[in-house]
Structure formats: C-alpha cells, structure tokens
Design a protein around this motif. Sequence first.
Motif, PDB file in Angstrom:
ATOM      1  N   SER A 149       0.863  -1.175   0.000  1.00 55.10           N
ATOM      2  CA  SER A 149       0.000   0.000   0.000  1.00 55.10           C
ATOM      3  C   SER A 149       0.898   1.222   0.000  1.00 55.10           C
ATOM      4  O   SER A 149       2.103   1.112   0.247  1.00 55.10           O
ATOM      5  CB  SER A 149      -0.904   0.008   1.246  1.00 55.10           C
ATOM      6  OG  SER A 149      -0.120   0.230   2.419  1.00 55.10           O
ATOM      7  N   PRO A 150       0.350   2.413  -0.246  1.00 55.94           N
ATOM      8  CA  PRO A 150       1.189   3.614  -0.166  1.00 55.94           C
ATOM      9  C   PRO A 150       1.849   3.785   1.193  1.00 55.94           C
ATOM     10  O   PRO A 150       2.898   4.423   1.294  1.00 55.94           O
ATOM     11  CB  PRO A 150       0.202   4.750  -0.452  1.00 55.94           C
ATOM     12  CG  PRO A 150      -0.827   4.121  -1.337  1.00 55.94           C
ATOM     13  CD  PRO A 150      -0.988   2.722  -0.783  1.00 55.94           C
ATOM     14  N   THR A 201      11.304   9.629   3.106  1.00 48.23           N
ATOM     15  CA  THR A 201      10.384  10.410   2.291  1.00 48.23           C
ATOM     16  C   THR A 201      11.035  10.657   0.939  1.00 48.23           C
ATOM     17  O   THR A 201      12.123  11.240   0.859  1.00 48.23           O
ATOM     18  CB  THR A 201      10.022  11.750   2.951  1.00 48.23           C
ATOM     19  OG1 THR A 201       9.385  11.501   4.213  1.00 48.23           O
ATOM     20  CG2 THR A 201       9.068  12.549   2.067  1.00 48.23           C
ATOM     21  N   TYR A 202      10.385  10.195  -0.109  1.00 52.50           N
ATOM     22  CA  TYR A 202      10.885  10.383  -1.469  1.00 52.50           C
ATOM     23  C   TYR A 202      10.174  11.584  -2.098  1.00 52.50           C
ATOM     24  O   TYR A 202       8.950  11.700  -2.012  1.00 52.50           O
ATOM     25  CB  TYR A 202      10.620   9.137  -2.312  1.00 52.50           C
ATOM     26  CG  TYR A 202      11.294   7.896  -1.782  1.00 52.50           C
ATOM     27  CD1 TYR A 202      12.641   7.661  -1.997  1.00 52.50           C
ATOM     28  CD2 TYR A 202      10.569   6.940  -1.059  1.00 52.50           C
ATOM     29  CE1 TYR A 202      13.266   6.517  -1.515  1.00 52.50           C
ATOM     30  CE2 TYR A 202      11.180   5.793  -0.583  1.00 52.50           C
ATOM     31  CZ  TYR A 202      12.528   5.586  -0.812  1.00 52.50           C
ATOM     32  OH  TYR A 202      13.135   4.453  -0.328  1.00 52.50           O
ATOM     33  N   LYS A 203      10.941  12.428  -2.748  1.00 56.10           N
ATOM     34  CA  LYS A 203      10.328  13.627  -3.351  1.00 56.10           C
ATOM     35  C   LYS A 203       9.391  13.257  -4.498  1.00 56.10           C
ATOM     36  O   LYS A 203       8.413  13.960  -4.769  1.00 56.10           O
ATOM     37  CB  LYS A 203      11.395  14.605  -3.827  1.00 56.10           C
ATOM     38  CG  LYS A 203      12.281  14.091  -4.942  1.00 56.10           C
ATOM     39  CD  LYS A 203      13.304  15.137  -5.359  1.00 56.10           C
ATOM     40  CE  LYS A 203      14.171  14.612  -6.511  1.00 56.10           C
ATOM     41  NZ  LYS A 203      15.182  15.617  -6.931  1.00 56.10           N
ATOM     42  N   ASP A 204       9.685  12.137  -5.170  1.00 61.65           N
ATOM     43  CA  ASP A 204       8.817  11.657  -6.250  1.00 61.65           C
ATOM     44  C   ASP A 204       9.118  10.186  -6.500  1.00 61.65           C
ATOM     45  O   ASP A 204       9.998   9.591  -5.875  1.00 61.65           O
ATOM     46  CB  ASP A 204       8.989  12.479  -7.537  1.00 61.65           C
ATOM     47  CG  ASP A 204      10.442  12.553  -8.000  1.00 61.65           C
ATOM     48  OD1 ASP A 204      11.212  11.615  -7.704  1.00 61.65           O
ATOM     49  OD2 ASP A 204      10.812  13.548  -8.647  1.00 61.65           O
ATOM     50  N   PHE A 205       8.386   9.600  -7.436  1.00 60.65           N
ATOM     51  CA  PHE A 205       8.537   8.167  -7.661  1.00 60.65           C
ATOM     52  C   PHE A 205       9.905   7.807  -8.227  1.00 60.65           C
ATOM     53  O   PHE A 205      10.446   6.737  -7.927  1.00 60.65           O
ATOM     54  CB  PHE A 205       7.448   7.656  -8.613  1.00 60.65           C
ATOM     55  CG  PHE A 205       7.535   6.187  -8.854  1.00 60.65           C
ATOM     56  CD1 PHE A 205       7.112   5.287  -7.887  1.00 60.65           C
ATOM     57  CD2 PHE A 205       8.088   5.696 -10.033  1.00 60.65           C
ATOM     58  CE1 PHE A 205       7.229   3.911  -8.093  1.00 60.65           C
ATOM     59  CE2 PHE A 205       8.205   4.326 -10.237  1.00 60.65           C
ATOM     60  CZ  PHE A 205       7.775   3.431  -9.271  1.00 60.65           C
ATOM     61  N   SER A 206      10.495   8.670  -9.029  1.00 59.26           N
ATOM     62  CA  SER A 206      11.793   8.348  -9.631  1.00 59.26           C
ATOM     63  C   SER A 206      12.857   8.155  -8.555  1.00 59.26           C
ATOM     64  O   SER A 206      13.744   7.298  -8.697  1.00 59.26           O
ATOM     65  CB  SER A 206      12.220   9.441 -10.615  1.00 59.26           C
ATOM     66  OG  SER A 206      12.443  10.668  -9.954  1.00 59.26           O
ATOM     67  N   GLN A 207      12.776   8.918  -7.474  1.00 59.62           N
ATOM     68  CA  GLN A 207      13.736   8.759  -6.383  1.00 59.62           C
ATOM     69  C   GLN A 207      13.542   7.415  -5.694  1.00 59.62           C
ATOM     70  O   GLN A 207      14.513   6.732  -5.357  1.00 59.62           O
ATOM     71  CB  GLN A 207      13.585   9.903  -5.385  1.00 59.62           C
ATOM     72  CG  GLN A 207      14.688   9.961  -4.350  1.00 59.62           C
ATOM     73  CD  GLN A 207      14.537  11.143  -3.404  1.00 59.62           C
ATOM     74  OE1 GLN A 207      13.420  11.532  -3.046  1.00 59.62           O
ATOM     75  NE2 GLN A 207      15.656  11.714  -2.995  1.00 59.62           N
ATOM     76  N   PHE A 239       0.654   2.417  -8.681  1.00 60.30           N
ATOM     77  CA  PHE A 239       0.009   2.949  -7.480  1.00 60.30           C
ATOM     78  C   PHE A 239       0.607   4.283  -7.026  1.00 60.30           C
ATOM     79  O   PHE A 239      -0.099   5.105  -6.448  1.00 60.30           O
ATOM     80  CB  PHE A 239       0.134   1.936  -6.338  1.00 60.30           C
ATOM     81  CG  PHE A 239      -0.433   0.582  -6.655  1.00 60.30           C
ATOM     82  CD1 PHE A 239      -1.786   0.332  -6.496  1.00 60.30           C
ATOM     83  CD2 PHE A 239       0.377  -0.429  -7.143  1.00 60.30           C
ATOM     84  CE1 PHE A 239      -2.321  -0.913  -6.792  1.00 60.30           C
ATOM     85  CE2 PHE A 239      -0.148  -1.677  -7.445  1.00 60.30           C
ATOM     86  CZ  PHE A 239      -1.493  -1.923  -7.274  1.00 60.30           C
ATOM     87  N   LEU A 240       1.890   4.484  -7.301  1.00 61.42           N
ATOM     88  CA  LEU A 240       2.587   5.640  -6.732  1.00 61.42           C
ATOM     89  C   LEU A 240       3.234   6.546  -7.773  1.00 61.42           C
ATOM     90  O   LEU A 240       3.828   7.564  -7.408  1.00 61.42           O
ATOM     91  CB  LEU A 240       3.685   5.152  -5.766  1.00 61.42           C
ATOM     92  CG  LEU A 240       3.252   4.264  -4.608  1.00 61.42           C
ATOM     93  CD1 LEU A 240       4.477   3.820  -3.800  1.00 61.42           C
ATOM     94  CD2 LEU A 240       2.271   4.984  -3.695  1.00 61.42           C
ATOM     95  N   GLY A 241       3.099   6.189  -9.043  1.00 59.84           N
ATOM     96  CA  GLY A 241       3.840   6.890 -10.086  1.00 59.84           C
ATOM     97  C   GLY A 241       3.632   8.383 -10.154  1.00 59.84           C
ATOM     98  O   GLY A 241       4.551   9.135 -10.486  1.00 59.84           O
ATOM     99  N   SER A 242       2.442   8.848  -9.828  1.00 58.06           N
ATOM    100  CA  SER A 242       2.155  10.285  -9.939  1.00 58.06           C
ATOM    101  C   SER A 242       2.277  11.028  -8.615  1.00 58.06           C
ATOM    102  O   SER A 242       2.077  12.240  -8.558  1.00 58.06           O
ATOM    103  CB  SER A 242       0.745  10.483 -10.497  1.00 58.06           C
ATOM    104  OG  SER A 242      -0.225   9.935  -9.595  1.00 58.06           O
ATOM    105  N   LYS A 243       2.607  10.311  -7.553  1.00 56.23           N
ATOM    106  CA  LYS A 243       2.647  10.930  -6.230  1.00 56.23           C
ATOM    107  C   LYS A 243       3.968  11.665  -6.002  1.00 56.23           C
ATOM    108  O   LYS A 243       5.000  11.318  -6.567  1.00 56.23           O
ATOM    109  CB  LYS A 243       2.446   9.878  -5.132  1.00 56.23           C
ATOM    110  CG  LYS A 243       1.052   9.282  -5.080  1.00 56.23           C
ATOM    111  CD  LYS A 243       0.916   8.316  -3.928  1.00 56.23           C
ATOM    112  CE  LYS A 243      -0.494   7.784  -3.804  1.00 56.23           C
ATOM    113  NZ  LYS A 243      -1.439   8.850  -3.412  1.00 56.23           N
ATOM    114  N   THR A 244       3.922  12.664  -5.130  1.00 53.50           N
ATOM    115  CA  THR A 244       5.114  13.348  -4.644  1.00 53.50           C
ATOM    116  C   THR A 244       5.144  13.233  -3.115  1.00 53.50           C
ATOM    117  O   THR A 244       4.138  12.916  -2.489  1.00 53.50           O
ATOM    118  CB  THR A 244       5.124  14.828  -5.049  1.00 53.50           C
ATOM    119  OG1 THR A 244       3.934  15.465  -4.552  1.00 53.50           O
ATOM    120  CG2 THR A 244       5.174  14.974  -6.573  1.00 53.50           C
ATOM    121  N   ASP A 245       6.307  13.491  -2.547  1.00 58.31           N
ATOM    122  CA  ASP A 245       6.471  13.363  -1.091  1.00 58.31           C
ATOM    123  C   ASP A 245       5.923  12.021  -0.601  1.00 58.31           C
ATOM    124  O   ASP A 245       5.043  11.951   0.255  1.00 58.31           O
ATOM    125  CB  ASP A 245       5.794  14.526  -0.360  1.00 58.31           C
ATOM    126  CG  ASP A 245       6.426  15.863  -0.687  1.00 58.31           C
ATOM    127  OD1 ASP A 245       7.658  15.903  -0.846  1.00 58.31           O
ATOM    128  OD2 ASP A 245       5.695  16.857  -0.796  1.00 58.31           O
TER     129      ASP A 245
END
Length: 259
Positions: A149-150, A201-207, A239-245
């Motif tokens: 889950s997130p 805490t990742y700033k975005d999914f790429s991190q 699930f998380l590709g568009s999320k930030t933080d």
Amino acid sequence: MPINFNAEENRHTYVGRDVQQDWFDLIQKLVDPGDKEIADIGCGGGIYSLAWVKMGAKKVTCVDSSQQMLADTAENTAGIPNIIIKQGDALCTGLPNNSQDIVFERALIHHISPENRTACFAEAHRLLRSGGVYILQDKTMQDVQLPGSPENIRGYILDVYPHLHHFEMQRRPNNIEVSHGLKTVGFKQIKTISLLEKCTTYKDFSQLATDFQLRKGRSIMHELSNEEITHLINHIKKFLGSKTDIVEKDFWTVWIGIK
C-alpha cells in the motif's frame, strides 16, 4: 542470493537517511539513554548509533562483522569522539563482560540462523551490567506479510513475488521464539511492542525507483534479479507513479529485556 555485507558494491546500502521521530519517541519511553554506555551491534552504517548520541549517550560502541559496513559507519560518524568502532560478531563481540548499559540490535537477528539466536541473546546478556536493557528491533512474519500500500511500500515485494514468503519464513524471528530465548538466557521483564516507523520520504517516484534499483536498505532485494526488480518497480508505479512526497513506513516488532 543473500546480501554479501562484505562486498564493495554494497557500501552505502545502509546510510543516507535520518532516524525519524517515531523511533526516538519509542526509545525515550523505554529507556533514558543519558550518560549511558551503549553497544549498537550490527550497526550497519551507524545511523542509529548517531541517534543514541543525539539522545545523550556517554559512549556508543558500533559493532559489525563487515568491514564495508564499518567503513560506512566511520564515514557517517566522523569527528564524533564518543563513538567507538569495533569489528565483531553478534555471537562473540569481543567486548568486556558487564560493560554496557544498553545493547541495541536493529534488523540483525533475521540474519542469524535460528539455531544461533540463543547464543546472540546470551552474548547481549553477558555484555550488560545488572539492570541493563536489551533492545531488539526486527520484523516478524506478521510484519512483512502485510499487503502493499502507499503506507507499506515494502509489502509490494511479496505481492509481486509470493515465492519470497518461503524465504522470509526461513529467516524471520517468531515472537514466541524470541521471548522464550530471552528468558532462557536470563532476561527478565520481557516486553514486546509493535512499531510503525517512518523510514524515508521520497520527493517523487523516480527517487523511490532509484533506491529500489540499488537494492538500498532492503536485503530481500538481493533475492531478485535486475529484471525482476524492474518488473517490481513498474508494478509499484501503477500505485505511486504520480505521487510526490512519498512517505515509506516500516512495520517492526521490538523486544525489551532487563538483566
């Protein structure tokens, strides 16, 4: 194949993040680290050794069997005079009898075979002064088999690769087994506590994806090929590709015993 802590490519696997307030809050409810001598066994990159110093420890002895991990610790704790670095095994640290007020082992015992865990507990008991506190933090099967889950990003690993359930079953400590082992070697007032600890805490999914590609901080990832990790990352991206933080949290079990 299992992680090789002595391999050069695994340098910096367990550094690069700060201990979060969830952990500090729990520890301060359990013990007063002020002016205490503490052994951090299986210290990895020394992240939690630094945390004990921040809480006022008099001296923290960082023990690890891997020279690569100790090199990370030395780099991570450079210039801090009350941190001592020593190569040693959790079953035989080489530290003196009755020399520590607190022995701390985080994410260690799942790397120790079940038949050797009692010896690990006995070594901690030997190191502690009378009234000293042994704190173990690790994941049980109940902790690792929670679905992805997130909030529980790690859970996606077993969702995608259920065959790893068997791998985890072979290495994860059982609450009853640990509590019995602590009693067997002489610990008293044994308690078991659940902890949901904020990890990163990742700033975005790429991190996040980069950390997964590097297998950073997750020994289970060494059971997967590069292609399998790529597939896992693509699954999580749904699930998380568009999320930030993106906040990653880990579910843990903490055992406390008093000598």
